[in-house]
Design a protein around this motif. Sequence first.
Motif, mmCIF file in Angstrom:
data_model
loop_
_atom_site.group_PDB
_atom_site.id
_atom_site.type_symbol
_atom_site.label_atom_id
_atom_site.label_comp_id
_atom_site.label_asym_id
_atom_site.label_seq_id
_atom_site.Cartn_x
_atom_site.Cartn_y
_atom_site.Cartn_z
ATOM 1 N N MET A 105 38.062 51.483 56.800
ATOM 2 C CA MET A 105 39.411 51.021 57.100
ATOM 3 C C MET A 105 39.521 49.496 57.140
ATOM 4 S SD MET A 105 41.401 53.559 57.188
ATOM 5 C CE MET A 105 40.427 54.375 55.950
ATOM 6 N N ASP A 106 38.475 48.805 57.565
ATOM 7 C CA ASP A 106 38.507 47.340 57.576
ATOM 8 C C ASP A 106 38.615 46.790 56.160
ATOM 9 O OD1 ASP A 106 38.341 47.237 60.348
ATOM 10 O OD2 ASP A 106 36.148 47.134 60.343
ATOM 11 N N ALA A 107 37.824 47.336 55.247
ATOM 12 C CA ALA A 107 37.883 46.897 53.849
ATOM 13 C C ALA A 107 39.237 47.250 53.231
ATOM 14 C CB ALA A 107 36.751 47.528 53.046
ATOM 15 N N LEU A 108 39.769 48.403 53.598
ATOM 16 C CA LEU A 108 41.073 48.821 53.082
ATOM 17 C C LEU A 108 42.167 47.872 53.565
ATOM 18 C CD1 LEU A 108 42.673 50.907 51.463
ATOM 19 C CD2 LEU A 108 42.858 52.257 53.555
ATOM 20 N N GLN A 109 42.137 47.506 54.831
ATOM 21 C CA GLN A 109 43.125 46.559 55.367
ATOM 22 C C GLN A 109 43.027 45.206 54.660
ATOM 23 O OE1 GLN A 109 45.641 47.060 56.967
ATOM 24 N NE2 GLN A 109 45.387 48.522 58.597
ATOM 25 N N LEU A 110 41.806 44.752 54.434
ATOM 26 C CA LEU A 110 41.603 43.484 53.732
ATOM 27 C C LEU A 110 42.172 43.553 52.316
ATOM 28 C CD1 LEU A 110 40.379 40.637 53.785
ATOM 29 C CD2 LEU A 110 38.239 41.654 52.978
ATOM 30 N N CYS A 111 41.918 44.653 51.631
ATOM 31 C CA CYS A 111 42.453 44.831 50.275
ATOM 32 C C CYS A 111 43.977 44.820 50.280
ATOM 33 C CB CYS A 111 41.955 46.140 49.669
ATOM 34 S SG CYS A 111 40.234 46.126 49.175
ATOM 35 N N LEU A 112 44.571 45.513 51.231
ATOM 36 C CA LEU A 112 46.029 45.566 51.302
ATOM 37 C C LEU A 112 46.624 44.193 51.602
ATOM 38 C CD1 LEU A 112 46.510 48.947 53.193
ATOM 39 C CD2 LEU A 112 46.882 48.483 50.762
ATOM 40 N N SER A 113 45.959 43.441 52.459
ATOM 41 C CA SER A 113 46.414 42.081 52.773
ATOM 42 C C SER A 113 46.347 41.194 51.531
ATOM 43 C CB SER A 113 45.565 41.501 53.897
ATOM 44 O OG SER A 113 45.850 40.159 54.097
ATOM 45 N N GLN A 114 45.248 41.274 50.801
ATOM 46 C CA GLN A 114 45.093 40.479 49.587
ATOM 47 C C GLN A 114 46.086 40.923 48.510
ATOM 48 O OE1 GLN A 114 40.916 40.919 48.747
ATOM 49 N NE2 GLN A 114 40.365 39.160 50.027
ATOM 50 N N GLU A 115 46.365 42.220 48.447
ATOM 51 C CA GLU A 115 47.348 42.718 47.480
ATOM 52 C C GLU A 115 48.724 42.124 47.753
ATOM 53 O OE1 GLU A 115 47.486 46.971 47.483
ATOM 54 O OE2 GLU A 115 45.976 47.130 45.902
ATOM 55 N N ARG A 116 49.111 42.063 49.027
ATOM 56 C CA ARG A 116 50.415 41.495 49.374
ATOM 57 C C ARG A 116 50.515 40.041 48.896
ATOM 58 N NH1 ARG A 116 49.886 44.960 53.826
ATOM 59 N NH2 ARG A 116 48.724 43.454 55.061
ATOM 60 N N LYS A 117 49.433 39.289 49.051
ATOM 61 C CA LYS A 117 49.432 37.894 48.592
ATOM 62 C C LYS A 117 49.574 37.832 47.076
ATOM 63 C CE LYS A 117 46.590 36.276 52.430
ATOM 64 N NZ LYS A 117 45.260 35.804 52.822
ATOM 65 N N HIS A 118 48.873 38.722 46.377
ATOM 66 C CA HIS A 118 48.964 38.752 44.916
ATOM 67 C C HIS A 118 50.382 39.106 44.465
ATOM 68 C CE1 HIS A 118 44.615 38.534 44.824
ATOM 69 N NE2 HIS A 118 44.643 38.493 43.504
ATOM 70 N N VAL A 119 50.966 40.095 45.107
ATOM 71 C CA VAL A 119 52.312 40.529 44.727
ATOM 72 C C VAL A 119 53.309 39.391 44.951
ATOM 73 C CG1 VAL A 119 54.195 42.113 45.339
ATOM 74 C CG2 VAL A 119 51.880 42.988 45.038
ATOM 75 N N SER A 120 53.150 38.664 46.031
ATOM 76 C CA SER A 120 54.022 37.514 46.292
ATOM 77 C C SER A 120 53.868 36.458 45.195
ATOM 78 C CB SER A 120 53.686 36.919 47.658
ATOM 79 O OG SER A 120 54.443 35.779 47.897
ATOM 80 N N ALA A 121 52.637 36.168 44.814
ATOM 81 C CA ALA A 121 52.389 35.196 43.743
ATOM 82 C C ALA A 121 52.949 35.696 42.415
ATOM 83 C CB ALA A 121 50.897 34.910 43.624
ATOM 84 N N ILE A 122 52.812 36.981 42.145
ATOM 85 C CA ILE A 122 53.332 37.562 40.899
ATOM 86 C C ILE A 122 54.852 37.466 40.870
ATOM 87 C CG2 ILE A 122 53.658 39.748 39.657
ATOM 88 C CD1 ILE A 122 50.717 40.408 40.459
ATOM 89 N N ASN A 123 55.501 37.763 41.996
ATOM 90 C CA ASN A 123 56.962 37.667 42.045
ATOM 91 C C ASN A 123 57.428 36.239 41.785
ATOM 92 O OD1 ASN A 123 57.422 40.384 42.520
ATOM 93 N ND2 ASN A 123 57.342 40.154 44.735
ATOM 94 N N SER A 124 56.747 35.280 42.365
ATOM 95 C CA SER A 124 57.089 33.870 42.153
ATOM 96 C C SER A 124 56.908 33.484 40.682
ATOM 97 C CB SER A 124 56.214 32.998 43.046
ATOM 98 O OG SER A 124 56.407 31.654 42.771
ATOM 99 N N LEU A 125 55.810 33.897 40.106
ATOM 100 C CA LEU A 125 55.524 33.590 38.702
ATOM 101 C C LEU A 125 56.501 34.314 37.776
ATOM 102 C CD1 LEU A 125 53.588 31.933 37.016
ATOM 103 C CD2 LEU A 125 52.020 33.864 37.017
ATOM 104 N N GLU A 126 56.899 35.522 38.141
ATOM 105 C CA GLU A 126 57.858 36.272 37.334
ATOM 106 C C GLU A 126 59.200 35.546 37.279
ATOM 107 O OE1 GLU A 126 59.917 38.993 35.021
ATOM 108 O OE2 GLU A 126 57.784 38.567 35.201
ATOM 109 N N LYS A 127 59.616 34.941 38.378
ATOM 110 C CA LYS A 127 60.864 34.162 38.381
ATOM 111 C C LYS A 127 60.759 32.981 37.425
ATOM 112 C CE LYS A 127 62.178 35.445 43.050
ATOM 113 N NZ LYS A 127 62.283 35.015 44.448
ATOM 114 N N LYS A 128 59.610 32.319 37.418
ATOM 115 C CA LYS A 128 59.411 31.185 36.508
ATOM 116 C C LYS A 128 59.405 31.650 35.051
ATOM 117 C CE LYS A 128 56.760 28.485 39.834
ATOM 118 N NZ LYS A 128 55.431 27.949 40.183
#
Length: 164
Positions: free
Chosen positions: A38-61
């Motif tokens: 569960m610790d590794a899963l939480q870390l993955c989910l946290s990192q995924e959220r950061k990636h999705v945020s970066a992807i959304n920003s880049l998609e706007k550009k």
Amino acid sequence: MTLTAKLIIDHLGRMKQLHESLLVLSRKKTEALKTNDMDALQLCLSQERKHVSAINSLEKKRSAAVKEWAAGKQGFADAVPKVSDIIKWSRWPDREQLEEVYNSFILVLADLKQQEVLNGELTKQSLQFINMSLDLLQPSLNNLNYGHASGSNGQNRSVFDSQA
């Protein structure tokens, strides 16, 4: 190479890299689900959220660059063209690079989708296992005594209060 085409190619390339990184995270998430870490899963989910945020920003550009490209082309002034439209309308050096980035990006997206389907199935199976385990640990009162509960005392019994 036109500036807007270079921007579109650059944005698509960076989006491809972010999605490749998401694919690596998705595979780590699969391993975490398999090992119940569960610790590794939480870390993955946290990192995924950061990636999705970066992807959304880049998609706007990228979208802004596509609109800028379309403004300079006849027939696209009001419509937002697809990448395949841009490829069709681009000249040789732009077209070749755009096709290469686009095709490799599509492959990464397909792999990511397949990996996330697997993760969804693993999560669904985990939830089914948890529900089954809970059902086994908390049997109904009728199953607990193999008959009717006697008096008002039977309704308040817990699993650990039963007789063997």
